[in-house]
Design an enzyme around this catalytic site. Structure first.
Site, mmCIF file in Angstrom:
data_model
loop_
_atom_site.group_PDB
_atom_site.id
_atom_site.type_symbol
_atom_site.label_atom_id
_atom_site.label_comp_id
_atom_site.label_asym_id
_atom_site.label_seq_id
_atom_site.Cartn_x
_atom_site.Cartn_y
_atom_site.Cartn_z
ATOM 1 N N ARG A 171 48.522 47.247 47.458
ATOM 2 C CA ARG A 171 47.965 45.936 47.087
ATOM 3 C C ARG A 171 46.507 46.117 46.721
ATOM 4 O O ARG A 171 45.944 47.200 46.843
ATOM 5 C CB ARG A 171 48.063 44.985 48.270
ATOM 6 C CG ARG A 171 47.418 45.572 49.510
ATOM 7 C CD ARG A 171 47.321 44.564 50.637
ATOM 8 N NE ARG A 171 47.016 45.199 51.905
ATOM 9 C CZ ARG A 171 45.801 45.582 52.296
ATOM 10 N NH1 ARG A 171 44.755 45.423 51.512
ATOM 11 N NH2 ARG A 171 45.623 46.156 53.473
ATOM 12 N N ASN A 221 47.957 51.578 50.790
ATOM 13 C CA ASN A 221 47.935 50.119 50.814
ATOM 14 C C ASN A 221 48.391 49.661 49.443
ATOM 15 O O ASN A 221 47.675 49.805 48.459
ATOM 16 C CB ASN A 221 46.539 49.591 51.120
ATOM 17 C CG ASN A 221 46.190 49.758 52.585
ATOM 18 O OD1 ASN A 221 45.095 50.146 52.923
ATOM 19 N ND2 ASN A 221 47.140 49.495 53.465
ATOM 20 N N GLU A 261 47.908 56.789 54.646
ATOM 21 C CA GLU A 261 48.875 55.784 54.208
ATOM 22 C C GLU A 261 48.449 55.207 52.879
ATOM 23 O O GLU A 261 47.347 55.473 52.395
ATOM 24 C CB GLU A 261 48.988 54.668 55.248
ATOM 25 C CG GLU A 261 47.701 53.886 55.436
ATOM 26 C CD GLU A 261 47.834 52.798 56.505
ATOM 27 O OE1 GLU A 261 48.050 53.154 57.668
ATOM 28 O OE2 GLU A 261 47.703 51.613 56.157
ATOM 29 N N GLY A 274 46.032 46.887 59.201
ATOM 30 C CA GLY A 274 44.996 45.975 59.673
ATOM 31 C C GLY A 274 44.658 46.146 61.143
ATOM 32 O O GLY A 274 44.069 45.280 61.749
ATOM 33 N N HIS A 294 36.943 57.829 57.143
ATOM 34 C CA HIS A 294 38.052 57.187 56.449
ATOM 35 C C HIS A 294 37.652 57.116 54.974
ATOM 36 O O HIS A 294 36.706 56.425 54.616
ATOM 37 C CB HIS A 294 38.279 55.785 57.022
ATOM 38 C CG HIS A 294 39.314 54.984 56.292
ATOM 39 N ND1 HIS A 294 40.496 54.590 56.866
ATOM 40 C CD2 HIS A 294 39.340 54.509 55.024
ATOM 41 C CE1 HIS A 294 41.210 53.910 55.983
ATOM 42 N NE2 HIS A 294 40.523 53.844 54.855
ATOM 43 N N LYS A 324 48.442 63.029 65.780
ATOM 44 C CA LYS A 324 47.213 63.531 66.390
ATOM 45 C C LYS A 324 46.052 62.666 65.927
ATOM 46 O O LYS A 324 46.003 62.213 64.793
ATOM 47 C CB LYS A 324 46.966 64.983 65.966
ATOM 48 C CG LYS A 324 45.732 65.558 66.639
ATOM 49 C CD LYS A 324 45.715 67.072 66.579
ATOM 50 C CE LYS A 324 44.423 67.614 67.187
ATOM 51 N NZ LYS A 324 44.332 67.287 68.626
ATOM 52 N N PHE A 325 45.106 62.429 66.842
ATOM 53 C CA PHE A 325 43.920 61.641 66.523
ATOM 54 C C PHE A 325 42.806 62.596 66.102
ATOM 55 O O PHE A 325 42.326 63.379 66.912
ATOM 56 C CB PHE A 325 43.538 60.806 67.754
ATOM 57 C CG PHE A 325 42.351 59.917 67.548
ATOM 58 C CD1 PHE A 325 42.279 59.075 66.452
ATOM 59 C CD2 PHE A 325 41.313 59.916 68.468
ATOM 60 C CE1 PHE A 325 41.181 58.248 66.263
ATOM 61 C CE2 PHE A 325 40.219 59.085 68.285
ATOM 62 C CZ PHE A 325 40.149 58.259 67.182
#
Lengths: 480, 134
Positions: free
Chosen positions: A289, A287, A285, A162, A206, A199-200
């Site tokens: 849920r 999530n 990652e 978040g 996304h 690293k960014f």
């Protein structure tokens, strides 16, 4: 007899209760003391107050929630999103209390919900991960990762999400302070100070894959693009992603299914990826849920993900893969001021009229007269539009946002409209940094708005005080 | 009759000229609340606060002083010491720029003193009337 307690509030609790009614399953709402008139109570068959030191704590009070379930004879608990939904202690506690948890098992949640262990599983499955991606316990060890992968880097909470406990770091000079700030946020938000450094990737999209897991096997339900974020929180989501080719889409879905199966994942989850400018993609990652933006998938695939979650939790089989159709876009209506750094806003909802349109869905969690409180998420509701193509979904969503009347609390309504009308959105040029680089200033009120306000503010020669609109509390009107 | 209504929106004051013949689109939502009005039109929703007007200040029962909301001239005094008033009762009528504004009681109470006389010129913020609780 199945009876489901929903350990949540706001729009997601309302949304879950509606599906439970459709399924003929009785339901229980919980609430804090200050939430006893909140709309989610109206959607449930019963409501129980749960104690908490502050209003948000009621929804985090595992013992209190289990007692509420015992008192009402609930047999299962749906956590919604946020609050306890990704705390592995909650499914364990439910299991000990002989309650069905509608979500992944505690083990599956730990295996994929924890960023570090999820990344390790992804690497074992041969799924690409973001370079760097190491746990660092000090600014010095973070610096070592940065030296290897180069700036900019991201410092983020290993046990969070978040957007909290997350910092983008441009150079070595700003690393120590950013690292300390992110860790403080992580400790206060998640009681977990472990930090990850990576690293960014820039500019990146996304892209996330919706999955339903059945333990040994998982089924993907397409992707959602959620690149448009402010402060790392999504505001506009869509499916399909305008930046994904057919083969890329298939590889990501395949990776998500493989990862979920490898971890023995059960129930609904989302596997998040970053798509780099050169078409390279990386696992981010999971999530573990239901997500805020799940209606986008429901609109496109014709599934009810909450019903699927309930069926799976009660021992039902995995649903068959579905064929997507058309395009869906969601906009989140937040009580915030996008003209002032998205400052959260509070107030009393003085007028509310949700839009109506074919293929336009509203998931609302507020009602007229309600106080929007400072203790909770600023999300007031979501509007989701479906269209046979992206342009029609966009037009419908715009139409819905223009028709929405939500007064009494400042919201991001006009910001959403301007964003959907912007050239970058029309072109599908949406990246995680897009909103940051396009600063938005609220437009001046139009002449028509000013005249409307003026006629209400100073009606010609009021005859008595009762004629003054300032006394007409609780009533509002359309035009004149 | 032409009037200028001054409205504050997001910190900026707008002078809006109205003569009573204006048409407001039927789809506009006009939502009066204590202290101002929300207007929502085509997805743009803003709060407007009158800068000068016949509007009582936001209800502050604890504040015993009723002040001039603008600079102008007193054209009428409607109360005298000892009068019991209800919230919203007009205490004093002010005039400025050829417009009249009624200064109303912010809460129910009793008029303690009247500090101005008819035809006085007052500055914005001048105490007009003091009140005591009912």
């Amino acid at each position: 007899m199945t009876k489901i307690l929903v350990a949540n509030r706001g729009e997601i609790a309302c949304r879950i209760f509606r599906t439970l009614r459709d399924m003929g399953i009785s339901s229980v709402a919980i609430h804090s003391e200050g939430d006893k008139d909140s709309p989610h109570l109206d959607e449930a068959d019963e409501a129980v107050e749960v104690e908490g030191n502050d209003p948000a704590k009621s929804y985090l009070n595992i013992q209190g929630i289990l007692e509420a379930a015992g008192k009402t004879g609930a047999t299962a608990i749906h956590p919604g999103y946020g609050f306890l939904s990704t705390n592995p202690k909650f499914p364990s506690a439910c299991e000990r209390a002989k309650l069905t948890f509608i979500g992944p098992t505690s083990a599956a949640m730990t295996a994929l919900g924890d960023k570090r262990s999820a990344r390790a599983t992804a690497e074992r499955c041969g799924i690409p991960v973001v370079p760097g991606a190491r746990e660092c316990d000090s600014p010095e060890s973070a610096q070592a990762v940065a030296d290897r992968v180069g700036y900019p880097i991201l410092v983020k909470a290993a046990g969070g999400g978040g957007g909290r406990g997350l910092r983008q770091v441009e150079d070595a000079a700003s690393l120590p302070e950013a690292f300390a700030a992110a860790r403080r946020e992580a400790e206060s938000s998640f009681r977990d100070g472990r930090m990850l450094v990576e690293k960014f990737i820039h500019p990146a999209r996304h892209v996330e894959i919706q999955i339903l897991g059945g333990g040994k096997r998982a089924v993907a339900f397409g992707e959602r693009e959620c690149s448009l974020q402010r402060r790392f929180q999504k505001v506009i989501e869509e499916s399909p992603s305008p930046g994904l080719s057919g083969s890329l889409r298939a590889s990501m879905a395949d990776a998500a299914e493989k990862l979920a199966a490898a971890a023995g994942y059960t129930n609904a989850g989302t596997v998040e990826f970053l798509l780099g400018p050169d078409g390279s993609w990386y696992f981010l990652e999971v999530n573990a849920r239901l997500q805020v933006e799940h209606p986008v998938t429901e609109a496109r695939f014709g599934v009810d993900l909450v019903a699927a979650q309930v069926d799976l939790a009660l021992g039902g089989p995995l649903p068959a893969p579905a064929e997507p159709r058309g395009h869906a876009i969601e906009a989140r209506i937040n009580a915030e001021d996008p003209g002032r750094d998205y400052l959260p806003m509070t107030g009393r909802v003085a007028a509310l009229r949700w839009p109506q349109r074919p293929d336009l869905r509203v998931d609302g969690g507020i009602r007229e007269g309600q106080e929007v409180l400072p203790w909770f998420d600023p999300l007031l509701g979501k509007i989701i539009a479906w269209g046979h193509d992206r342009e029609w979904a966009r037009r419908r969503l715009l139409g819905g946002l223009r028709d929405l009347v939500l007064a009494g609390v400042p919201t991001n309504q006009r910001f959403l409209i301007d964003t959907l009308e912007s050239e970058f959105f029309i072109q599908g040029e949406t990246f995680t940094t897009t909103l940051e680089s396009h600063s938005w200033t609220p437009p001046e009120p139009s002449k028509e708005m000013l005249v409307a306000a003026a006629t209400a503010a100073a009606p010609p020669a009021p005859k008595s005080k009762s004629a003054s609109p300032w006394r007409a509390r609780g009533s509002w009107r359309m035009g004149s | 009759m032409k009037r200028v209504v001054r409205l504050k929106c997001r910190g900026r004051v707008h002078n809006v000229e109205v003569d009573g013949t204006e048409k407001v689109p039927r789809r506009a939502a006009i939502v009066p609340v204590p202290g101002g009005v929300w207007v929502s039109l085509d997805g743009h929703c803003e709060f407007f606060e009158p800068v000068l007007g016949s509007v009582p200040l936001p209800s502050r029962a604890a504040d015993p002083e009723v002040r001039a909301p603008m600079t102008g001239r007193i054209v009428a005094i409607r109360v005298k010491p000892g009068d019991a008033v209800r919230e919203g009762d007009v205490l004093v009528v002010l005039e400025a720029m050829k417009m009249e504004y009624r200064v109303a009681a912010p809460a129910a109470g009793t008029v303690a003193t009247v500090r101005v006389s008819e035809r006085d010129r007052v500055e914005i913020g001048t105490v007009l009337v003091t009140m005591s609780p009912p």
